[in-house]
Design a protein around this motif. Structure first.
Motif, PDB file in Angstrom:
ATOM      1  N   ALA A  20      35.429  12.765  13.683  1.00 11.91           N
ATOM      2  CA  ALA A  20      36.681  12.011  13.630  1.00 11.91           C
ATOM      3  C   ALA A  20      36.887  11.199  14.907  1.00 11.91           C
ATOM      4  O   ALA A  20      37.247  10.014  14.853  1.00 11.91           O
ATOM      5  N   PHE A  21      36.647  11.818  16.063  1.00 10.91           N
ATOM      6  CA  PHE A  21      36.814  11.104  17.333  1.00 10.91           C
ATOM      7  C   PHE A  21      35.774   9.994  17.507  1.00 10.91           C
ATOM      8  O   PHE A  21      36.111   8.858  17.838  1.00 10.91           O
ATOM      9  N   VAL A  22      34.513  10.331  17.274  1.00  9.81           N
ATOM     10  CA  VAL A  22      33.444   9.348  17.453  1.00  9.81           C
ATOM     11  C   VAL A  22      33.585   8.216  16.425  1.00  9.81           C
ATOM     12  O   VAL A  22      33.417   7.036  16.757  1.00  9.81           O
ATOM     13  N   ALA A  74      30.190  12.846   9.888  1.00 16.71           N
ATOM     14  CA  ALA A  74      30.326  14.275   9.610  1.00 16.71           C
ATOM     15  C   ALA A  74      29.177  14.765   8.726  1.00 16.71           C
ATOM     16  O   ALA A  74      28.623  15.842   8.953  1.00 16.71           O
ATOM     17  N   ALA A  75      28.802  13.965   7.731  1.00 16.69           N
ATOM     18  CA  ALA A  75      27.684  14.341   6.860  1.00 16.69           C
ATOM     19  C   ALA A  75      26.390  14.425   7.660  1.00 16.69           C
ATOM     20  O   ALA A  75      25.610  15.371   7.485  1.00 16.69           O
ATOM     21  N   GLY A 110      35.461  17.041   8.156  1.00 14.60           N
ATOM     22  CA  GLY A 110      34.358  18.001   8.091  1.00 14.60           C
ATOM     23  C   GLY A 110      34.056  18.455   6.674  1.00 14.60           C
ATOM     24  O   GLY A 110      32.896  18.514   6.262  1.00 14.60           O
ATOM     25  N   VAL A 111      35.102  18.769   5.931  1.00 14.20           N
ATOM     26  CA  VAL A 111      34.914  19.229   4.547  1.00 14.20           C
ATOM     27  C   VAL A 111      34.353  18.107   3.684  1.00 14.20           C
ATOM     28  O   VAL A 111      33.428  18.330   2.881  1.00 14.20           O
ATOM     29  N   ALA A 131      34.269  21.987  13.498  1.00 13.34           N
ATOM     30  CA  ALA A 131      33.863  21.405  14.778  1.00 13.34           C
ATOM     31  C   ALA A 131      33.158  20.066  14.572  1.00 13.34           C
ATOM     32  O   ALA A 131      33.438  19.084  15.281  1.00 13.34           O
ATOM     33  N   VAL A 132      32.260  20.012  13.605  1.00 12.65           N
ATOM     34  CA  VAL A 132      31.563  18.754  13.296  1.00 12.65           C
ATOM     35  C   VAL A 132      32.567  17.705  12.836  1.00 12.65           C
ATOM     36  O   VAL A 132      32.489  16.544  13.231  1.00 12.65           O
ATOM     37  N   GLY A 133      33.531  18.109  12.030  1.00 14.13           N
ATOM     38  CA  GLY A 133      34.550  17.176  11.550  1.00 14.13           C
ATOM     39  C   GLY A 133      35.409  16.616  12.670  1.00 14.13           C
ATOM     40  O   GLY A 133      35.737  15.423  12.675  1.00 14.13           O
TER      41      GLY A 133
END
Length: 77
Positions: free
Chosen positions: A33-35, A63-64, A7-8, A27-29
């Protein structure tokens, strides 16, 4: 922990200031990561010898995209 890092890094890739909080970034990270791991597995690059650079790049790119989309959605609301 990997979701936080993804995410970061995804947030660092997006230029400018984002109007989302730390929890949204995490949350986005996590989702990225999973997808990203699933997509890398489908492409056959999910588990390689050494560091899985392609999987990391896929996860960071997702993530971006997630940070960018969420930032655009928040700035319209």
């Amino acid at each position: 922990m990997i979701g936080v890092i993804i995410g970061v890094l995804g947030r660092l890739v997006v230029p400018g200031r984002q109007h989302i909080g730390v929890l949204w970034t995490i949350a986005v990270g996590i989702v990225a990561a999973f997808v990203g791991a699933y997509l890398a597995h489908l492409l056959g690059v999910g588990d390689t010898k050494g560091v899985d650079w392609i999987k990391w790049l896929i996860q960071i790119a997702l993530a971006a995209l997630g940070v960018y989309a969420l930032d655009r959605h928040k700035s319209r609301a």
